[in-house]
Design an enzyme around this catalytic site. Structure first.
Site, PDB file in Angstrom:
ATOM      1  N   THR A 162       0.878  -1.171   0.000  1.00 36.89           N
ATOM      2  CA  THR A 162       0.000   0.000   0.000  1.00 36.89           C
ATOM      3  C   THR A 162       0.908   1.210   0.000  1.00 36.89           C
ATOM      4  O   THR A 162       2.080   1.094   0.364  1.00 36.89           O
ATOM      5  CB  THR A 162      -0.878  -0.014   1.278  1.00 36.89           C
ATOM      6  OG1 THR A 162      -1.902  -0.983   1.129  1.00 36.89           O
ATOM      7  CG2 THR A 162      -1.531   1.305   1.584  1.00 36.89           C
ATOM      8  N   ARG A 190     -13.023  -8.384  -2.844  1.00 33.29           N
ATOM      9  CA  ARG A 190     -12.542  -8.190  -1.464  1.00 33.29           C
ATOM     10  C   ARG A 190     -12.168  -6.703  -1.285  1.00 33.29           C
ATOM     11  O   ARG A 190     -11.592  -6.079  -2.165  1.00 33.29           O
ATOM     12  CB  ARG A 190     -11.326  -9.099  -1.232  1.00 33.29           C
ATOM     13  CG  ARG A 190     -10.691  -8.976   0.142  1.00 33.29           C
ATOM     14  CD  ARG A 190      -9.422  -8.159   0.095  1.00 33.29           C
ATOM     15  NE  ARG A 190      -8.762  -8.065   1.388  1.00 33.29           N
ATOM     16  CZ  ARG A 190      -7.744  -7.250   1.620  1.00 33.29           C
ATOM     17  NH1 ARG A 190      -7.254  -6.515   0.655  1.00 33.29           N
ATOM     18  NH2 ARG A 190      -7.211  -7.176   2.814  1.00 33.29           N
ATOM     19  N   SER A 192     -10.273  -3.558   0.734  1.00 32.33           N
ATOM     20  CA  SER A 192      -9.114  -3.236   1.580  1.00 32.33           C
ATOM     21  C   SER A 192      -9.503  -2.292   2.726  1.00 32.33           C
ATOM     22  O   SER A 192     -10.471  -1.541   2.615  1.00 32.33           O
ATOM     23  CB  SER A 192      -8.070  -2.556   0.707  1.00 32.33           C
ATOM     24  OG  SER A 192      -7.131  -1.899   1.491  1.00 32.33           O
ATOM     25  N   THR A 211      -0.757   0.177   6.771  1.00 28.50           N
ATOM     26  CA  THR A 211      -0.501  -0.852   5.770  1.00 28.50           C
ATOM     27  C   THR A 211      -0.418  -2.190   6.494  1.00 28.50           C
ATOM     28  O   THR A 211      -0.295  -2.234   7.710  1.00 28.50           O
ATOM     29  CB  THR A 211       0.791  -0.536   4.971  1.00 28.50           C
ATOM     30  OG1 THR A 211       1.007  -1.579   4.015  1.00 28.50           O
ATOM     31  CG2 THR A 211       2.011  -0.429   5.866  1.00 28.50           C
ATOM     32  N   GLY A 214      -5.138  -6.262   5.635  1.00 26.68           N
ATOM     33  CA  GLY A 214      -6.289  -5.375   5.784  1.00 26.68           C
ATOM     34  C   GLY A 214      -7.281  -5.827   6.834  1.00 26.68           C
ATOM     35  O   GLY A 214      -7.817  -5.012   7.588  1.00 26.68           O
TER      36      GLY A 214
END
Ligand code: ASP
Length: 288
Positions: A162, A190, A192, A211, A214
């Site tokens: 990320t 999905r 995050s 980060t 998740g």
């Protein structure tokens, strides 16, 4: 940890601790250039614009999992998510699993002035086209090749990554921005943490970009947890220490960069190596 008034810290996600020195060096150089540009914006236009510009440059850098170079979901589609928080206005905006756009953070910035501020895939694509953003495929050949190699397998390394930025400006205003391609081979659709206040949050006391895994970040509501602690009077260092020790006890895989209103910065990771950077009295510092 250090004290300054204005401050900007940026990250390019978590990496394996055995990342070779030459790969570290490439990342340090990329972060140094992005940070220099981010600081110029911080001086001229303040924290909110600085996190947007830093995030945009990180999205354009193929070394990191956001924008161009993002990872891919199971069906071979890239879905981008981001969160933008103007701490002074206490206003969150973002995109959830957006397709065919170059810089999700630009659209999140445009959404800040509108009534509907968090858009799903369909809304993001429509909004992008209505705002004149070009149709852009963020896939690189590296990502497509990797997907092609693993698409029929059940067992592979689910790497993630990320990018993000957190800043405070001379007026004491804070902001945070986070953008991601999510997790390699994540299930279709999905979502995050990066497009939620668990992964990206700020107010007048503190700003955070997270980060890591998740689901772990969501379970800890990490960004909000730290921000609320600082708002309620805990020092940044204590708030980060307490929140990460709780996360470690629960076996979480996560990391964050943080700034408070006095310009103190902090970062921590429960696992792996956090690829982050900041300036300490004009000296470039990397956390890795
Ligand atoms: N937090 C991101 C996600 O789970 C990935 C990462 O930050 O490494 O989608």
């Amino acid at each position: 940890m250090q004290t300054n008034q204005k401050q900007l810290i940026i990250h390019g996600g978590l990496s394996a601790e055995d990342l070779p020195e030459e790969d570290r060096q490439v990342r340090r150089e990329a972060l140094r250039d992005i940070l220099a540009e981010g600081h110029a914006v911080l001086d001229r236009q303040g924290a909110y614009q600085a996190v947007i510009r830093s995030c945009e440059l990180l999205e354009d850098c193929q070394l990191f999992n956001a924008g161009t170079g993002s990872t891919i979901q199971r069906d071979g589609q890239i879905r981008l998510s981001c969160g933008l928080m103007d701490g002074h206005r206490q206003s969150f905006s973002g995109l959830v699993n957006a397709r065919l756009i170059k810089n999700p953070i630009h659209l999140a910035a445009k959404l800040q002035t509108l009534g509907d501020r968090l858009l799903d895939s369909t809304g993001a694509e429509l909004f992008a086209r209505m705002s004149g953003a070009e149709v852009y495929d963020p896939a690189t050949s590296k990502v497509i090749d990797r997907w092609a190699r693993h698409r029929f397998e059940d067992h592979f390394t689910r790497t993630h990554g990320t990018v993000g930025a957190a800043a405070v400006d001379a007026e004491g205003r804070l902001a945070a921005a986070t953008s991601t391609g999510g997790r390699f081979m994540a299930g279709v659709g999905r979502v995050s943490d990066s497009c939620t206040p668990a992964g990206n949050y700020a107010n007048d006391w503190c700003a955070l970009s997270c980060t890591g895994h998740g689901e772990d970040i969501l379970d800890e509501a990490l960004a909000v947890r730290v921000v609320v602690r600082v708002t309620d009077g805990m020092s940044l260092v204590d708030a980060v220490e307490r929140s990460f020790s709780e996360a470690r006890e629960r076996g979480r895989d996560l990391a964050a960069i943080c700034v408070d209103r006095s310009g103190n910065i902090a970062w921590q990771a429960t696992l792996g190596m956090l690829v982050a950077a900041y300036f300490d009295r004009e000296m470039f510092r990397a956390t890795f």
